[in-house]
Design a protein around this motif. Sequence first.
Motif, PDB file in Angstrom:
ATOM      1  N   VAL A1048       1.266   4.742  -6.884  1.00 57.71           N
ATOM      2  CA  VAL A1048      -0.419   5.451  -7.632  1.00 57.71           C
ATOM      3  C   VAL A1048      -1.013   3.880  -6.633  1.00 57.71           C
ATOM      4  CG1 VAL A1048      -1.308   5.795  -9.516  1.00 57.71           C
ATOM      5  CG2 VAL A1048       0.581   6.317  -8.794  1.00 57.71           C
ATOM      6  N   GLN A1050      -1.007   1.263  -4.461  1.00 57.72           N
ATOM      7  CA  GLN A1050      -1.245   1.101  -3.275  1.00 57.72           C
ATOM      8  C   GLN A1050      -2.075   1.866  -2.515  1.00 57.72           C
ATOM      9  OE1 GLN A1050       3.108   0.458  -1.081  1.00 57.72           O
ATOM     10  NE2 GLN A1050       2.537   2.390  -0.006  1.00 57.72           N
ATOM     11  N   ALA A1051      -2.220   3.636  -3.346  1.00 53.45           N
ATOM     12  CA  ALA A1051      -2.313   4.172  -2.634  1.00 53.45           C
ATOM     13  C   ALA A1051      -4.162   4.138  -3.419  1.00 53.45           C
ATOM     14  CB  ALA A1051      -2.189   5.668  -3.000  1.00 53.45           C
ATOM     15  N   THR A1052      -4.286   3.229  -4.047  1.00 56.73           N
ATOM     16  CA  THR A1052      -4.785   2.575  -4.652  1.00 56.73           C
ATOM     17  C   THR A1052      -6.110   1.631  -4.239  1.00 56.73           C
ATOM     18  OG1 THR A1052      -4.737   3.988  -6.577  1.00 56.73           O
ATOM     19  CG2 THR A1052      -6.704   3.158  -7.162  1.00 56.73           C
ATOM     20  N   LEU A1065       2.724  -0.421   3.707  1.00 59.07           N
ATOM     21  CA  LEU A1065       1.623   0.714   4.750  1.00 59.07           C
ATOM     22  C   LEU A1065       2.081   0.242   5.906  1.00 59.07           C
ATOM     23  CD1 LEU A1065      -1.594   0.351   3.305  1.00 59.07           C
ATOM     24  CD2 LEU A1065      -0.140   2.424   2.919  1.00 59.07           C
TER      25      LEU A1065
ATOM     26  N   HIS B  49      -1.831   6.834   0.867  1.00 59.76           N
ATOM     27  CA  HIS B  49      -3.280   6.261   0.790  1.00 59.76           C
ATOM     28  C   HIS B  49      -4.242   6.856   1.861  1.00 59.76           C
ATOM     29  CE1 HIS B  49      -6.304   3.057   1.885  1.00 59.76           C
ATOM     30  NE2 HIS B  49      -5.724   2.335   0.789  1.00 59.76           N
ATOM     31  N   PRO B  50      -5.031   7.356   1.728  1.00 59.31           N
ATOM     32  CA  PRO B  50      -5.843   7.704   2.355  1.00 59.31           C
ATOM     33  C   PRO B  50      -5.960   7.883   3.667  1.00 59.31           C
ATOM     34  CG  PRO B  50      -7.322   7.695  -0.206  1.00 59.31           C
ATOM     35  CD  PRO B  50      -5.901   6.983  -0.166  1.00 59.31           C
ATOM     36  N   ARG B  82      -3.096  12.036  -9.165  1.00 61.19           N
ATOM     37  CA  ARG B  82      -3.494  11.487  -8.119  1.00 61.19           C
ATOM     38  C   ARG B  82      -3.955  11.713  -7.083  1.00 61.19           C
ATOM     39  NH1 ARG B  82      -6.528   8.310 -12.035  1.00 61.19           N
ATOM     40  NH2 ARG B  82      -5.265   7.725 -13.073  1.00 61.19           N
ATOM     41  N   ARG B  86      -7.313  12.304  -4.938  1.00 61.03           N
ATOM     42  CA  ARG B  86      -7.106  11.286  -3.412  1.00 61.03           C
ATOM     43  C   ARG B  86      -8.066  13.053  -2.421  1.00 61.03           C
ATOM     44  NH1 ARG B  86      -2.950   7.850  -4.389  1.00 61.03           N
ATOM     45  NH2 ARG B  86      -3.930   6.907  -6.086  1.00 61.03           N
TER      46      ARG B  86
END
Lengths: 1079, 137
Positions: A1048, A1050-1052, A1065, B49-50, B82, B86
């Motif tokens: 979570v 990493q995506a934030t 990534l 990740h976006p 989450r 996103r």
Amino acid sequence: MIKMQIDGQEVSAQPDSTVLEACRSAGIQIPTLCYHKSLSPYGACRLCLVEIEERGRPRIRASCVYPVEEGLVVHTNTDKVRHHRRMMAELLLARCPGSAAIRQIAADLGVEEARFPQKDEDCILCGLCVRVCEEKMGIGAVDFSARGSERKVGPAYDRKSPVCMACGACESICPMEKKLPEAVSSRAVRPSLAGFDAGLTRRSSIYIPFQQAVPNVPVIDRDTCAHFLTGGGCKTCLDFCEAGAIDFGQQDEQLALDVGAVIVSPGFELFDHALRSEYGFGLYPNVISSLQLERVLSASGPYRGHLQRPVDGKVPDRMAFIQCVGSREADANFCSSVCCMYAVKHALMAREHCPDLACTIFYMDMRAFGKGFDAYYQRAVDDGVRFVRARPANVQEVGEGKNLLIRYQDESGEFRSEEFDLVILSCGMRPSEDNGMLAERLGIGLDERGFCRTEAFDPMRTSRPGVFVCGAFSEPKDIPETVIQASGAAAKSMALLAEARGTMVSPKAYPPERDVTGEEPRIGVFVCHCGRNIGSVVNVPEVVAYAEELPDVVYATDNLFTCSQDTQELIKKVIADEKLNRVVVASCTPRTHEPLFRDTVREAGLNRYLFEMANIRDQCSWVHMHEPQAATSKAKDLVRMAIAKARLLEPLQERSMSPNHEALVIGGGVAGMSAAIGLADQGFQVHLVEREPELGGHARHVHFLPRGEEPKAFLAERIDRVTSHPRIKLYLGSVLKSVEGFVGRFTSTIVTNGTQHGIEHGVVIVATGAGMLETEEYLYGKDERVISQVAFESELAAGECELDNVVMIQCVGSRDDERPYCSRLCCNHAIRNALKLKELKPQANVFVLYRDVRAYGFREQLYTLAREKGVRFIRYEPERKPEVSQAGEKLRVEVDDPILQSRLAIDCDRLVLSLAVVPREDTENLAKMLKVPINQEKFYLEAHMKLRPVDFASEGIFLCGLAHSPKDLSETVAQAMGAAGRASTILANEELPLESAISEVVDANCDGCAYCIDPCPYDALTLLEYKRKGEIKKTVQTNEALCKGCGVCQATCPKQGIFVRSFKLDQLNAMVEAALEMG
Amino acid sequence: MSEEEFEPTIIAFCCNWCSYAGADLAGTSRIQYPPNVRNIRVMCSGMVHPNMVIEALTKGADGVIICGCHPGDCHYIEGNLRAEKRAEAIDLMLEDFGLEPERFRLEWVSASEGPRFAEVMKDVVESIRELGPSPYR
């Protein structure tokens, strides 16, 4: 050594060898036909011609009979040599144009057709058979006779030879594949058949029993090996085994082992079909056994998974299965439990191979009683498999096509006959003939059928303390039940051996890890056929060829089964030979097989995390079965994506933690109590939570069992053991409020009367049971004469019965659209209650209205007994359910009888309903709390139906009893012990491996914005400040003990300042990019 | 490229615990769906990740789908929630990049929902097929 010259090269040769042997050891190919490594050279075929210089002049000579000598000059590839060889090949081809071996030799020499008059001889006069019989067997049963054009091979005086032992050596060596033993021997010729292929193929006397045998080395069958039969002859295999591994002198060894417990699992034997002569097994070639069909359909089988008739290779159009062959009959009054399901599986698999195939299954009752079985059966019905309720009378061969006519009587009494191309006998399980001897040696008792005697309440216990049983040795059973019992037997053994646990174990040793830092990626790719599962849809060789061309791939190959033991050895060898530093396997799903392959690469000295999988089966070949081209292209993409990620993989450090050694068991019924005792007896502390104020669950309502066992006494004993056990802490009238943590480190809160207890534990066993259907069907709850089987049992337990007419309706709420599963218990519960009623009042009428009587295993005997006692079983169709009405004072049940073909009306004074077993209402809540899945019927879903029947996919959580699926008391005890056994594999560890793919902060990118800290579900991140170059630098730190690697963070992160190892990534982006590079 | 010939390429990020298992179950149940989807296994839908979604779309993917556990089922407590948050941000970003909102989706597929996985994938492929190729292709 002798020095000579071959084709201009200096070559040294062994003295006493021939020019041919010298050439071959120098790596020069020379064609031969009559030459054999183990036999004396003969010089008959003249294919091995070479030019040898004699006194300065080259002469054409047969190299197989020309001895080497010092200074010899040999030419093997001159125009003249080639010309002569071609001529010989033409002559041979003209004599025997039908021989595949000769055609191949001719083709290799560039000869397509012979210019000479064609003959059609079946013997090339190479003399191999004559020499092998004489030199190797010492028999000389065949020899040459006559001369010139009359010359031929045969037994003396053309009479079948009494000295020939029909060993088959001549046939195996003959390039013409002539059936010599039949022509030569006066004995009956019986080829050795491969047991693993159920006799569909032949094997030699030295053979590897099956492809995945462990260890994967050949064995010698002393009963057929010519060396042993001739008292020391043959030994041909010695000449071919370069490892020198053959040892004819090996003797059986006696080992004395000092053990504290014995687990017996010798399995079962299949019923010998040949005994069922009316079905023509052994008489008609197109009547085969279910095991033979299993091999036919198997990718590693004799036809590589193509459905065909063994006798003529014809693809069948109509296939019939006959059920209960060797089961449910007078001398085997039990059901083999597995045949219904394997026949359904075979029918579906066969139709997958040949969609137009018509499959008919002749059966008596469809016993699809296990978890998910009814849905599978229904799938077969929907798929078009035809089910005919009949026990065929006989099978006869008709016509030249060797088709078969099955005669049977249908349910209405009509005699019918139908023709099929292939008939499969679904054979039953029988106790092995050796059971008696084994039981005597072990000092354990067998039952009257020859199976191991056990007790209903202790199904893994034999009559001798310390000796435990699992599998089909005690009763026919399928794989899940067997695996459950195996874990249970292990738990029972460990209870005896708890003190000695681990004292004799040496941990698995791995070689040191190779440091691959700084190396360019060298990737090896292994693409699996998975038998036919992948290979029949995806063009595997094409995928391999494609992978080979991709950058950094230094090795690519295909395997029939990449998961097999021999392939693991291959992978390790390739890693060493090719200095691989990344491995990609394209096969099934990483969810089941990644651990195996990671272990393999680790054994080869690579870090486990330098491995990646491409899922080309579950997510490719199986879901695009009708689009081979698109599936192949997708498989290439998936492989390319896996390679793209593999390139960027980094070695990770292994992590571990010491687990808590206590267990939480949820549920105080028989399942929960048995699991608790199973663990506590092994020395582990157990917390047992029961929401009701007393222990016992459903077992409190069980009053009697058919074989005189005493359930009340059993329950009392269980409760007494649980309450008095020093290592079991009991929480009655308590509920579980929360469970946090993960395997080895759970923290839970239990609430008892408003008081909260926090406990820590390493594992959880879910034994929450199930409920009984509440319904209004059949006037249940509206007429007090309509009761459940459970209530009826209590009524009968009083010991008196005044009832005259009792009707039982089966499958109430089971096997319908809402609950498409079988409740498994009810048929046997009905039989048990019916028998009890007959015992109390023999003149009472009992009618059981059923759909299929699922009296599996030894329960069949009680079904038979019930019919003998006059209990009437009447089948009904689900579309025409029985109708219940109140006719004045009377309670009337009406049902269509398919045999009498009329509607029956039965007035009864008791209607007993077999109500469905239904999942507990709070199943979903607990499932959410534990984060474990439930299936569509809302029972808990195990990790794997067959391989991990008591585990959840989440580590450290196990299940047993009715919470898993409906099952009886004995099966519940077995599964509870199985869960205890599985749980102990975690509790017994001093160290447990931890996830290595967790988060890592890139300090250079992190500016301490702390966006990631709040979303982290495990509070594993903290903000830090430190001084760098005189300034305060903010950064985030991972607590490795807490992080689970969810990513979570990493995506934030907006700055690529934190990532999860192995899912970084750039690694994921590389996969995306690879996916978009159109292959 | 004519409409009939267009075969979309879809990237699916599937969480290891629910959706990837659901995709496997579709396989073991032999439920057929179009071969246009390329699954990428991630540990949690909350891991995606976006930027990765946008990059995939701008590099030529015709559609991206993230599949996670149903709310309440997340192996990591609430990673899927989450992901849901996103997804809203991703929708906004799509607009900025001139991409149709249909090109991105978030779906919940549990480990026992093999049929649902196949259904979702069929639906995604069909809707993207109708939409036509990505403008970035």
